[in-house]
Scaffold this motif. Structure first.
Motif, PDB file in Angstrom:
ATOM      1  N   LEU A   1      -7.674  -6.113  -0.526  1.00  0.00           N
ATOM      2  CA  LEU A   1      -9.058  -5.715  -1.037  1.00  0.00           C
ATOM      3  C   LEU A   1     -10.146  -5.661   0.034  1.00  0.00           C
ATOM      4  N   SER A   2     -11.057  -4.991   0.073  1.00  0.00           N
ATOM      5  CA  SER A   2     -12.183  -5.271   1.190  1.00  0.00           C
ATOM      6  C   SER A   2     -12.757  -6.528   1.350  1.00  0.00           C
ATOM      7  N   GLY A   3     -13.164  -6.633   2.537  1.00  0.00           N
ATOM      8  CA  GLY A   3     -13.728  -7.921   2.743  1.00  0.00           C
ATOM      9  C   GLY A   3     -12.824  -9.094   2.936  1.00  0.00           C
ATOM     10  N   LEU A   4     -11.595  -8.860   2.942  1.00  0.00           N
ATOM     11  CA  LEU A   4     -10.523  -9.790   2.919  1.00  0.00           C
ATOM     12  C   LEU A   4      -9.544  -9.681   4.094  1.00  0.00           C
ATOM     13  N   ALA A   5      -8.667 -10.733   4.434  1.00  0.00           N
ATOM     14  CA  ALA A   5      -7.563 -10.498   5.468  1.00  0.00           C
ATOM     15  C   ALA A   5      -8.046  -9.720   6.635  1.00  0.00           C
ATOM     16  N   GLU A   6      -7.154  -8.773   6.823  1.00  0.00           N
ATOM     17  CA  GLU A   6      -7.303  -7.601   7.815  1.00  0.00           C
ATOM     18  C   GLU A   6      -8.406  -6.777   7.673  1.00  0.00           C
ATOM     19  N   ARG A   7      -9.112  -6.909   6.492  1.00  0.00           N
ATOM     20  CA  ARG A   7     -10.382  -6.103   5.996  1.00  0.00           C
ATOM     21  C   ARG A   7     -11.513  -6.770   6.111  1.00  0.00           C
ATOM     22  N   ARG A   8     -11.408  -8.286   6.421  1.00  0.00           N
ATOM     23  CA  ARG A   8     -12.725  -9.057   6.432  1.00  0.00           C
ATOM     24  C   ARG A   8     -13.765  -8.506   7.398  1.00  0.00           C
ATOM     25  N   ILE A  35      -8.624  -0.201  -5.322  1.00  0.00           N
ATOM     26  CA  ILE A  35      -7.315   0.282  -6.122  1.00  0.00           C
ATOM     27  C   ILE A  35      -7.159   1.922  -6.620  1.00  0.00           C
ATOM     28  N   VAL A  36      -8.311   2.007  -7.414  1.00  0.00           N
ATOM     29  CA  VAL A  36      -8.276   3.620  -7.845  1.00  0.00           C
ATOM     30  C   VAL A  36      -7.976   4.490  -6.717  1.00  0.00           C
ATOM     31  N   ASP A  37      -8.849   4.447  -5.502  1.00  0.00           N
ATOM     32  CA  ASP A  37      -8.748   5.172  -4.427  1.00  0.00           C
ATOM     33  C   ASP A  37      -7.204   5.413  -4.085  1.00  0.00           C
ATOM     34  N   THR A  38      -6.631   3.971  -3.770  1.00  0.00           N
ATOM     35  CA  THR A  38      -5.328   3.950  -3.207  1.00  0.00           C
ATOM     36  C   THR A  38      -4.309   4.951  -4.074  1.00  0.00           C
ATOM     37  N   ILE A  39      -4.280   4.705  -5.191  1.00  0.00           N
ATOM     38  CA  ILE A  39      -3.418   5.302  -6.299  1.00  0.00           C
ATOM     39  C   ILE A  39      -3.772   7.011  -6.351  1.00  0.00           C
ATOM     40  N   GLU A  40      -4.833   7.331  -6.456  1.00  0.00           N
ATOM     41  CA  GLU A  40      -5.250   8.592  -6.343  1.00  0.00           C
ATOM     42  C   GLU A  40      -5.085   9.595  -5.102  1.00  0.00           C
ATOM     43  N   ARG A  41      -5.345   8.853  -3.931  1.00  0.00           N
ATOM     44  CA  ARG A  41      -5.243   9.376  -2.681  1.00  0.00           C
ATOM     45  C   ARG A  41      -3.765   9.469  -2.299  1.00  0.00           C
ATOM     46  N   GLN A  42      -2.892   8.756  -3.069  1.00  0.00           N
ATOM     47  CA  GLN A  42      -1.473   8.910  -2.549  1.00  0.00           C
ATOM     48  C   GLN A  42      -0.720   9.770  -3.758  1.00  0.00           C
ATOM     49  N   ASP A  43      -1.431  10.006  -4.717  1.00  0.00           N
ATOM     50  CA  ASP A  43      -1.019  10.819  -6.004  1.00  0.00           C
ATOM     51  C   ASP A  43      -0.040  10.116  -6.441  1.00  0.00           C
ATOM     52  N   VAL A  63      -8.289  -5.061 -11.309  1.00  0.00           N
ATOM     53  CA  VAL A  63      -6.978  -4.480 -11.711  1.00  0.00           C
ATOM     54  C   VAL A  63      -7.090  -3.840 -12.984  1.00  0.00           C
ATOM     55  N   GLY A  64      -7.733  -4.636 -14.144  1.00  0.00           N
ATOM     56  CA  GLY A  64      -7.840  -4.304 -15.335  1.00  0.00           C
ATOM     57  C   GLY A  64      -8.671  -3.158 -15.640  1.00  0.00           C
ATOM     58  N   GLN A  65      -9.721  -2.946 -14.721  1.00  0.00           N
ATOM     59  CA  GLN A  65     -10.651  -1.935 -14.574  1.00  0.00           C
ATOM     60  C   GLN A  65      -9.912  -0.720 -14.244  1.00  0.00           C
ATOM     61  N   ALA A  66      -9.192  -0.936 -12.914  1.00  0.00           N
ATOM     62  CA  ALA A  66      -8.695   0.180 -12.461  1.00  0.00           C
ATOM     63  C   ALA A  66      -7.627   0.775 -13.235  1.00  0.00           C
ATOM     64  N   ALA A  67      -6.797   0.055 -14.220  1.00  0.00           N
ATOM     65  CA  ALA A  67      -5.650   0.461 -15.164  1.00  0.00           C
ATOM     66  C   ALA A  67      -6.231   1.542 -16.023  1.00  0.00           C
ATOM     67  N   GLU A  68      -7.634   1.146 -16.465  1.00  0.00           N
ATOM     68  CA  GLU A  68      -8.207   1.808 -17.570  1.00  0.00           C
ATOM     69  C   GLU A  68      -8.548   3.356 -16.740  1.00  0.00           C
ATOM     70  N   ARG A  69      -9.051   3.282 -15.567  1.00  0.00           N
ATOM     71  CA  ARG A  69      -9.771   4.529 -15.104  1.00  0.00           C
ATOM     72  C   ARG A  69      -8.494   5.525 -14.651  1.00  0.00           C
ATOM     73  N   ILE A  70      -7.291   5.086 -14.067  1.00  0.00           N
ATOM     74  CA  ILE A  70      -6.185   5.897 -13.955  1.00  0.00           C
ATOM     75  C   ILE A  70      -5.610   6.679 -14.787  1.00  0.00           C
ATOM     76  N   GLY A  71      -5.784   6.452 -15.930  1.00  0.00           N
ATOM     77  CA  GLY A  71      -5.205   7.351 -17.237  1.00  0.00           C
ATOM     78  C   GLY A  71      -3.751   7.330 -17.033  1.00  0.00           C
ATOM     79  N   ASP A  72      -3.126   8.653 -17.290  1.00  0.00           N
ATOM     80  CA  ASP A  72      -1.842   8.608 -17.491  1.00  0.00           C
ATOM     81  C   ASP A  72      -0.765   8.571 -16.318  1.00  0.00           C
TER      82      ASP A  72
END
Length: 233
Positions: A36-43, A60-68, A84-93
Motif C-alpha cells: 500500500l502507498s507510503g509503506l515498504a518500497e513505496r515509503r 487495491i481497486v486500481d490493481t484489480i481493475e488495471r490488470q482486469d 480491503v472491505g471497502q475495495a471488495a464492495e467496489r469491485i462488484g462481480d
C-alpha cells in the motif's frame, strides 16, 4: 483459476506474503501481493496529496481493475481489512470472496482507531509526535504470538512507519458487508473471540469463521497452514 490479491496489515508490505504466494501459485492460481502507498518500497513514493484511507482503497481497486482480474479472492490482514472491505464492495462481480485474516473490518463512518476507546488518544498522540506516521512495533510487542526469534527479527527489520491518516479517516460503505461472500480467519493466540462487529457479521449466511491456533501474523508463524486454508476456499 482463482486470482488471490493479498494485502498485509500496518507497517508491512508485499514482502509479508513471501511464504504464502509461492504455495498459491504452485497450486495453479495467480497471486498478487500488494504494498500500500507510503509503506515498504513505496515509503518515499510521491503522490498528488496526503496518503489517507481512500488512497489505500484505490491502491487495491486500481490493481484489480488495471490488470482486469476476475474470480478474485481478496485477502486483508489486520489494519488492511478496512481498505480491503471497502475495495471488495467496489469491485462488484470481480469478487469471488473476501477473506479477513485476524483483521479489522470497516464500519461506515468509523475509523481504525474508533474502536480503541482507551488507546485511541495514545495512537493519535504517537502519530502526531512522529510526523504523521504510526511508529512500528518493537520486538517485545510480538511476544506470545507464536513467532520464532528469527520471524520477529524479520518483522521488526522490515516494518516501516504507517501513514497516520489511514488510521483516523472514516470508512465509507454503500451496503452491509454481510451481503458479501466472506471468510473471517481468527487467530486464537492474539485474542480468542472475534470483535463484536465481526460476531454480528458472522450471523450472515454469506460469512464463515475459520480458526487458527497461532498469533496475529500467521503468514509468518504458520504460512503453510494459512495457504492451505486459502486454497480450501
Amino acid at each position: 483459476m482463482t486470482r488471490f490479491v493479498l494485502v498485509a496489515g500496518a507497517w508491512l508490505g508485499s514482502w509479508a506474503w513471501d511464504e504464502v504466494v509461492p504455495e498459491l501459485r504452485a497450486a495453479g492460481h495467480e497471486a498478487y501481493a500488494l504494498t500500500l502507498s507510503g509503506l515498504a518500497e513505496r515509503r518515499d513514493e510521491k503522490r498528488g496529496g496526503p496518503i489517507g484511507l481512500e488512497s489505500h482503497v484505490r491502491d487495491i481497486v486500481d490493481t484489480i481493475e488495471r490488470q482486469d482480474l476476475r474470480d478474485v479472492v481478496l485477502v486483508g490482514h489486520s489494519y488492511s481489512g478496512i481498505p480491503v472491505g471497502q475495495a471488495a464492495e467496489r469491485i462488484g462481480d470481480r469478487l469471488s470472496r473476501v477473506v479477513f485474516v485476524d483483521s479489522n473490518v470497516p464500519v461506515d463512518g468509523e475509523s481504525f482507531v474508533s474502536g480503541w476507546p482507551d488507546g485511541r488518544a495514545a495512537v493519535e498522540a504517537s502519530i502526531a509526535a512522529s510526523g504523521g506516521f504510526w511508529p512500528p512495533l518493537t520486538a517485545a510487542d510480538f511476544a506470545g504470538q507464536g513467532l520464532t526469534d528469527a520471524q520477529i527479527t524479520r518483522l521488526v527489520s522490515g516494518s516501516t512507519p504507517h501513514p497516520g491518516a489511514t488510521l483516523t479517516d472514516r470508512a465509507r460503505l454503500e451496503r452491509s458487508l454481510a451481503e458479501l461472500p466472506a471468510t473471517y480467519i481468527k487467530c486464537l493466540l492474539d485474542w480468542p473471540e472475534p470483535s463484536p462487529e465481526v460476531t454480528e457479521l458472522l450471523k450472515s449466511e454469506n460469512w464463515r469463521l475459520v480458526e487458527m491456533n497461532t498469533g496475529h501474523w500467521p503468514m509468518f508463524s504458520q504460512p503453510h497452514e494459512l495457504s492451505r486454508i486459502l486454497l480450501g476456499l
